[in-house]
Design an enzyme around this catalytic site. Structure first.
Site, PDB file in Angstrom:
ATOM      1  N   HIS A  49     -57.542  32.730  -1.881  1.00 40.92           N
ATOM      2  CA  HIS A  49     -57.732  33.690  -0.877  1.00 40.92           C
ATOM      3  C   HIS A  49     -59.213  33.874  -0.533  1.00 40.92           C
ATOM      4  CE1 HIS A  49     -53.666  35.116  -0.137  1.00 40.92           C
ATOM      5  NE2 HIS A  49     -53.571  35.161  -1.575  1.00 40.92           N
ATOM      6  N   ASP A 190     -55.693  23.911   2.555  1.00 45.39           N
ATOM      7  CA  ASP A 190     -54.600  23.185   2.505  1.00 45.39           C
ATOM      8  C   ASP A 190     -54.588  21.834   3.205  1.00 45.39           C
ATOM      9  OD1 ASP A 190     -54.062  25.577   1.172  1.00 45.39           O
ATOM     10  OD2 ASP A 190     -52.442  26.020   2.618  1.00 45.39           O
ATOM     11  N   ASN A 233     -42.116  33.455   1.925  1.00 49.38           N
ATOM     12  CA  ASN A 233     -42.649  32.610   3.090  1.00 49.38           C
ATOM     13  C   ASN A 233     -43.445  33.503   3.816  1.00 49.38           C
ATOM     14  OD1 ASN A 233     -42.371  32.424   6.349  1.00 49.38           O
ATOM     15  ND2 ASN A 233     -41.275  30.452   5.559  1.00 49.38           N
TER      16      ASN A 233
HETATM   17  P1  ADP Z   1     -45.785  27.319   1.229  1.00 49.12           P
HETATM   18  O1  ADP Z   1     -46.603  28.054   0.390  1.00 49.12           O
HETATM   19  O2  ADP Z   1     -45.116  25.911   0.592  1.00 49.12           O
HETATM   20  O3  ADP Z   1     -46.861  26.703   2.176  1.00 49.12           O
HETATM   21  P2  ADP Z   1     -44.713  28.811   3.400  1.00 49.12           P
HETATM   22  O4  ADP Z   1     -43.855  30.192   3.241  1.00 49.12           O
HETATM   23  O5  ADP Z   1     -45.993  28.886   4.145  1.00 49.12           O
HETATM   24  O6  ADP Z   1     -44.897  28.019   2.109  1.00 49.12           O
HETATM   25  O7  ADP Z   1     -43.957  27.726   4.293  1.00 49.12           O
HETATM   26  C1  ADP Z   1     -42.532  27.279   3.974  1.00 49.12           C
HETATM   27  C2  ADP Z   1     -41.824  26.807   5.146  1.00 49.12           C
HETATM   28  O8  ADP Z   1     -42.452  25.432   5.426  1.00 49.12           O
HETATM   29  C3  ADP Z   1     -40.220  26.485   5.043  1.00 49.12           C
HETATM   30  O9  ADP Z   1     -39.614  28.052   5.102  1.00 49.12           O
HETATM   31  C4  ADP Z   1     -39.934  25.505   6.015  1.00 49.12           C
HETATM   32  O10 ADP Z   1     -39.932  26.211   7.210  1.00 49.12           O
HETATM   33  C5  ADP Z   1     -41.082  24.722   5.934  1.00 49.12           C
HETATM   34  N1  ADP Z   1     -41.006  23.469   4.992  1.00 49.12           N
HETATM   35  C6  ADP Z   1     -41.258  23.420   3.665  1.00 49.12           C
HETATM   36  N2  ADP Z   1     -40.866  22.316   3.282  1.00 49.12           N
HETATM   37  C7  ADP Z   1     -39.980  21.748   4.237  1.00 49.12           C
HETATM   38  C8  ADP Z   1     -39.249  20.476   4.309  1.00 49.12           C
HETATM   39  N3  ADP Z   1     -39.137  19.608   3.356  1.00 49.12           N
HETATM   40  N4  ADP Z   1     -38.712  20.249   5.325  1.00 49.12           N
HETATM   41  C9  ADP Z   1     -38.589  21.122   6.491  1.00 49.12           C
HETATM   42  N5  ADP Z   1     -39.616  22.195   6.491  1.00 49.12           N
HETATM   43  C10 ADP Z   1     -39.898  22.501   5.483  1.00 49.12           C
HETATM   44  P1  NG1 Z   2     -50.257  28.684   0.750  1.00 52.23           P
HETATM   45  O1  NG1 Z   2     -50.011  28.870  -0.532  1.00 52.23           O
HETATM   46  O2  NG1 Z   2     -50.308  27.123   1.258  1.00 52.23           O
HETATM   47  O3  NG1 Z   2     -49.463  29.682   1.716  1.00 52.23           O
HETATM   48  C1  NG1 Z   2     -52.554  30.170   1.932  1.00 52.23           C
HETATM   49  C2  NG1 Z   2     -53.376  29.634   3.157  1.00 52.23           C
HETATM   50  C3  NG1 Z   2     -54.602  28.997   2.386  1.00 52.23           C
HETATM   51  C4  NG1 Z   2     -55.167  29.825   1.262  1.00 52.23           C
HETATM   52  C5  NG1 Z   2     -54.150  30.133   0.295  1.00 52.23           C
HETATM   53  C6  NG1 Z   2     -54.727  31.144  -0.792  1.00 52.23           C
HETATM   54  C7  NG1 Z   2     -52.286  28.570   4.919  1.00 52.23           C
HETATM   55  C8  NG1 Z   2     -51.606  27.572   5.567  1.00 52.23           C
HETATM   56  N1  NG1 Z   2     -52.759  28.524   3.869  1.00 52.23           N
HETATM   57  O4  NG1 Z   2     -51.978  28.903   0.986  1.00 52.23           O
HETATM   58  O5  NG1 Z   2     -55.418  28.799   3.449  1.00 52.23           O
HETATM   59  O6  NG1 Z   2     -55.903  30.870   2.004  1.00 52.23           O
HETATM   60  O7  NG1 Z   2     -53.047  30.818   0.639  1.00 52.23           O
HETATM   61  O8  NG1 Z   2     -55.925  30.791  -1.313  1.00 52.23           O
HETATM   62  O9  NG1 Z   2     -52.142  29.850   5.590  1.00 52.23           O
END
Ligand code: ADP
Ligand code: NG1
Length: 458
Positions: A49, A190, A233
């Site tokens: 963060h 990321d 999410n």
């Molecule tokens: P993360 O921490 O993994 O980035 P987020 O909550 O920000 O998680 O995002 C997760 C979302 O990304 C899922 O709800 C889905 O919409 C999308 N996603 C992740 N993996 C897949 C996949 N294999 N195919 C399609 N969508 C995906």
């Molecule tokens: P994840 O864990 O992929 O949701 C998020 C933010 C990063 C960073 C981390 C905390 C997005 C796409 N990614 O990562 O930029 O702030 O939390 O370190 O918002």
């Protein structure tokens, strides 16, 4: 020199996953894919963060990725399908505004974020028609960046399908920006590691300008990921953006207290730069200026001399309008102390003192405590898992990624890996049938993987 993502010729028949994806694509579309593109997820070793506050972070790419098979056509349509039946088919026209519904963050909107990023970059009135089948192995909503891997994969696919060329850095910057269309105001870690990763090395990612520097991890330990099996999410909740907003308000309050022109400052790192202060001095400043009790709208507006209307439109995001109180002291304390831990982690890796592993483990443990207590981005299950990891032989263990669920990353001396895995399995996964069923994909050793790649059939 700016380098583009690699394009690799590959024998599809020799790779089971690509072969299965090719078959799924042919079944769906009655033709063979023209190319494939993949973008990895990541594990952040330290620096949580703080990317959106302008500070450097220290992630590495993981083996798990989002892979897409693609064909290009004149249909005037972009057609999306997924090997996981949980994610429904979707299609959009190639011309006209690409709409992203952040109220309803379905999978295809993440993909469309990447498409939109490329469309805007090249100001394309009409995109190439394409059919895509996506196959993902990054556990979703678990802090390993499945969403960014999907956005980066989509950006790379769209670039290639439209015969454009971009460097890894340009792609990382475009994808960091366009993922914000889904609503989360992330900092770019990321997408940067997804494009800039190289096999065998973690990276220090610095922002403005974006730069990735190799960080050699110690030989005597491995990193183990364990998922607490609570999904969060980010786009569907306001936890993440509340922290972004709290840091933005803290920035303004600190700037104001030191008579800086706060109208230009949005990130905590900018206050440090303006004051030419050390991180230690910033921590002292936080104690001097900010109180530990949460701040109300009223108090913030008075101090900053702004109206509630300005506060709502200039400082809050769409999904944080309901928040009444903001913990500024705790959030700023976390950010400045975590930024210092990243630099110490890098310097221990560089200088390799005899006690490297212990020093790195201590930094990871301090990071977790700060995320849990000051930033409040952990959850009971994740804290329990981190405790179990430490009791099972890890020298350091911490939540990774955004938190509020998802994964922990632990540093484990090489000779203890087998007993560590067994102990975590027994204490965390096996007692609960739901977790036990998820154990195989939830507890694994990881090593630094490579970045996003395009594959062409040999
Ligand atoms: P993360 O921490 O993994 O980035 P987020 O909550 O920000 O998680 O995002 C997760 C979302 O990304 C899922 O709800 C889905 O919409 C999308 N996603 C992740 N993996 C897949 C996949 N294999 N195919 C399609 N969508 C995906
Ligand atoms: P994840 O864990 O992929 O949701 C998020 C933010 C990063 C960073 C981390 C905390 C997005 C796409 N990614 O990562 O930029 O702030 O939390 O370190 O918002």
């Amino acid at each position: 020199m700016a380098t583009n993502p690699p394009k690799v010729r590959i024998e599809i028949a020799a790779n089971e996953r690509l072969q299965n994806l090719k078959k799924a694509f042919e079944k769906k579309h009655g033709e063979s894919p023209l190319f494939y593109a993949c973008a990895p997820g990541r594990v952040n070793l330290i620096g949580e963060h703080i990317d959106y506050c302008g500070y450097s972070v220290l992630p590495m790419a993981i083996e798990q990725n989002i892979l897409a098979a693609v064909s290009v056509n004149n249909s005037g349509t972009i057609t999306l399908a997924n090997t996981n039946p949980q994610y429904n088919d979707y299609s959009v026209p190639c011309s006209g505004e690409i709409a992203i519904d952040r109220e309803n963050p379905k999978w295809h909107y993440y993909f469309l974020c990447g498409v939109k990023g490329i469309q805007e970059k090249f100001e394309l009135a009409s995109l190439a028609g394409m059919s895509c089948v996506v196959d993902g192995t990054v556990p979703p909503s678990s802090g390993l960046s499945s969403s960014s891997a999907l956005v980066c994969c989509a950006g790379l696919v769209t670039m290639e399908a439209n015969q454009k060329s971009l460097s890894k850095v340009a792609l990382a910057e475009i994808c960091a920006k366009c993922e914000r269309y889904i609503g989360t105001e992330g900092g770019g870690m990321d997408q940067s590691i997804s494009f800039l990763a190289e096999e065998g090395t973690a990276k220090l990612i610095e922002f403005q300008p974006l730069r990735a520097t190799d960080v050699k991890l110690p030989n005597g330990a491995v990193f183990v990921i364990s998922n607490c099996c609570v999904e969060m999410n980010k786009a569907a909740s306001s936890h993440f953006n509340i922290r972004v907003v709290e840091c933005r308000i803290a920035t303004k309050m600190l700037a104001q207290a030191r008579s800086l022109d706060s109208s230009k400052l949005l990130k905590l790192a900018q206050v440090q730069t303006e004051l030419q202060a050390s991180l230690e001095e910033m921590l002292t400043l936080v104690d001097e200026v900010l109180h530990t009790e949460p701040y109300s709208w009223d108090e913030i507006c008075k101090v900053l001399d702004i109206t509630p209307d300005q506060f709502s439109t200039e400082l809050l995001s769409a999904n944080t309008q309901h928040v009444t109180h903001f913990k500024l002291h705790q959030r700023a304390k976390h950010v400045y102390s975590e930024a210092a831990r990243v630099l110490r982690f890098k310097s221990v890796c560089d200088s390799e003192p005899a006690e490297s592993i212990k020093l790195l483990g201590d930094l990871m443990n301090q990071s977790h405590a700060s995320c849990r207590d000051l930033y409040e981005c952990s959850c009971p299950e994740l804290d329990e898992l981190v405790d179990i990891c430490l009791k099972s032989g890890a020298v350091g263990s911490r939540l990774t990624g955004a938190g509020w669920g998802g994964c922990a990353v632990s540093m484990v001396p090489c000779e203890k890996v087998e007993s560590f895995l067994q102990a975590v399995r027994t204490a965390y996964y096996l007692p609960d049938p739901r977790k036990a069923a998820m154990e195989k994909q939830s507890l694994f050793v990881t090593k630094p993987g490579g970045g996003a790649t395009i594959f062409l059939e040999e």
